[in-house]
Design an enzyme around this catalytic site. Structure first.
Site, mmCIF file in Angstrom:
data_model
loop_
_atom_site.group_PDB
_atom_site.id
_atom_site.type_symbol
_atom_site.label_atom_id
_atom_site.label_comp_id
_atom_site.label_asym_id
_atom_site.label_seq_id
_atom_site.Cartn_x
_atom_site.Cartn_y
_atom_site.Cartn_z
ATOM 1 N N MET A 297 0.819 -1.211 0.000
ATOM 2 C CA MET A 297 0.000 0.000 0.000
ATOM 3 C C MET A 297 0.863 1.275 0.000
ATOM 4 S SD MET A 297 -3.000 -1.055 2.701
ATOM 5 C CE MET A 297 -4.005 0.404 2.384
ATOM 6 N N HIS A 298 0.208 2.398 -0.304
ATOM 7 C CA HIS A 298 0.693 3.765 -0.076
ATOM 8 C C HIS A 298 1.802 4.236 -1.017
ATOM 9 C CE1 HIS A 298 -1.529 3.182 3.596
ATOM 10 N NE2 HIS A 298 -0.594 2.454 4.166
ATOM 11 N N ASP B 63 -2.763 -5.050 -0.145
ATOM 12 C CA ASP B 63 -2.291 -6.329 0.408
ATOM 13 C C ASP B 63 -3.074 -6.761 1.641
ATOM 14 O OD1 ASP B 63 -1.174 -4.320 1.992
ATOM 15 O OD2 ASP B 63 0.885 -5.029 1.782
#
Length: 499
Positions: free
Chosen positions: A81-82, A240
């Protein structure tokens, strides 16, 4: 027999799983790629490395497959992520991706609070401004690389860039978009309010789709490189942790997950978009349509163990490293570890804090350190369990996946420290399985993800908390929680000496 592929684009490696309609893992290939850490606090990767290694892994998976490739019907994704991937108008990558565990953006987080306001940000994005999230990275690039930023036409999350290279289409889905701080989580739209207050063009945000939505088929070029059929359908996938939740059956109220990978999470299903944790834990859209989950994060969970192995036992495999850990008593003979190698997120949103071994004695052996590391990781995750319980959630059964589910001693440790029943699944690779399940559901094999879970997810072992262990760990846990507060000032002073 039909098949689907789940691609799990992690921080250290990509894992590609082939699953049948019966939910059996029929093939598995992984390929690693390096982190790029040029300065203290920096963590980047080459998006091209993701594409290259995934292509290689998928090609190897196809070569191992004895059936007809036309029976591989769909592909979907789980991704870290991110991370920030910036593309120009020709859809070319402008710089290395800045990852979730990059901590250079503390000043930009403060700017976000100054411009948006903490309460307003929590109301819209349901999460605080932390260094790992996407907007601080955008603001950092805008400030430090202004010429490059002016060329930016889109930002993508890591798995979305990989999918773009396989299909030629650009989009993201809600579970990953929720980790950008730019999504109105409840309304499932990009927040023009947050974008405008941060002086970011909303046009940088990719189109939004559902996780199980088909976004096209693989390109002829990708089909040729991998051996897959050009008719292979591609589905959007999920973050995820959202995919880990799906692959572990966290699809209804009362279900909780412990996932220990590079980072570690305690994740709990939420049917409502209205619960308020005041930013103490993350609140994201699920990859299941119109559902949510809350989550506490330990940044250096499995990373702590891999770091220890790399520095102190480089020639050993993990099985050898952990051999004998069950013979070390609770408390690691008076040695305590805090897993703050890259700062911490839950319950301490602190980019400066660093890890420590406390109680070091000349009598300690390497195996005592190993036991202390896995105890410290589990204590950190227990802080998230504690937050959920204090909010009124009942947590008596936890599904455990990832590296922490591969060792019986560690599973029992989780049962004792969390004081909950721990369930191990036949496959501990929740994110990859969850991605495959999204493809199976998208292909129409099942009427719901819940029906798919009944076929794909199989519990194989249960560990119950042992009363005397629970009591001993409760006492040690109270000591562990004091370490953060008593080392915070020291770590602030030491930060000036880090290279």
């Amino acid at each position: 027999m039909k098949y689907v592929i789940g691609v799990d684009l992690g921080t250290s490696a990509v894992k590609v799983l082939l699953l049948s309609q019966e939910g059996q893992v029929c093939g598995e290939v992984s390929a690693s790629y390096p982190l790029i850490q040029e300065k203290h606090g920096y963590s980047e990767q080459s998006p091209e490395a993701w594409v290259e290694k995934t292509t290689q892994a998928m090609g190897e998976l196809v070569r191992q497959f004895a059936g007809n490739v036309a029976d591989i019907e769909g592909i979907s994704f789980s991704g870290q992520m991110h991370g920030l991937v910036l593309l120009d108008r020709q859809k070319r990558v402008l710089r290395n991706a800045i990852l979730w565990n990059d901590t250079r953006t503390s000043r930009q987080c403060q700017q976000i609070y100054e411009r948006v306001g903490r309460e307003r940000l929590l109301e819209i994005a349901k999460n605080p401004a932390l260094e790992g999230f996407t907007p601080p990275k955008l603001l950092w690039v805008k400030e430090h690389e202004p010429e490059l930023f002016r060329q930016a036409a889109w930002f993508l999350l890591p798995k979305d860039y990989l999918r773009y290279r396989m299909t030629g289409t650009i989009e993201t889905e809600y579970s990953d978009a929720a980790g950008t701080l730019l999504l109105d989580v409840a309304e499932k739209t990009w927040s023009t309010t947050v974008c405008e207050l941060l002086d970011l063009d909303p046009g940088l945000c990719p189109p939004l789709v559902e996780s199980h939505q088909c976004v096209g088929t693989i390109t002829p070029a990708f089909a040729e490189r991998t051996g897959l059929s050009p008719a292979t359908k591609v589905f959007a996938g999920g973050a995820d942790n959202a995919c880990g939740a799906i692959g572990s059956g966290i699809l209804s109220d009362g279900k909780t997950l412990c996932s220990i990978g590079t980072s570690g999470v305690i994740l709990s299903y939420e049917a409502s978009k209205a619960r308020d944790f005041q930013g103490r834990v993350h609140y994201f859209n699920h990859a299941k349509e119109n559902a949510y989950y809350t989550m506490g994060v330990t940044l250096s969970a499995g990373h702590s163990l891999s770091w220890f192995k790399q520095v102190f036992a480089e020639q050993e495999d993990f099985d050898t490293l952990l051999s004998g850990v069950d013979q070390v008593p609770i408390g690691s003979n008076g040695l305590l570890y805090t897993p703050y190698l890259v700062g911490e997120r839950t319950p301490h949103a602190d980019a400066v804090i660093r890890g420590s071994f406390i109680g070091l004695d000349a009598a300690h052996r390497k195996i005592d350190f190993v036991r202390a590391v896995i105890e410290g990781i589990t204590f950190s995750l227990c802080e998230s369990v504690e937050i959920f319980r204090k909010s009124g959630k009942t947590i008596d059964t936890i599904i455990s996946i990832g590296g922490g589910a591969k060792n019986r001693t560690w599973l029992q440790m989780q049962a004792d420290i969390f004081n909950a029943r721990i369930v191990k699944l036949a496959s501990e690779q929740g994110p990859g399985v969850g991605a495959a399940m999204l493809a199976a559901y998208g292909c129409g094999w099942f009427s719901s993800l819940e029906e798919c879970a009944e076929r794909f997810i199989q519990p194989v072992a249960t560990h119950q908390p042992i009363k005397e262990n629970v009591e001993r760990y409760h006492n040690l846990y109270s000591v562990y929680k004091r370490v953060y507060h008593q080392t915070r000032e020291i770590n602030g002073a030491l930060s000036a000496f880090r290279g």
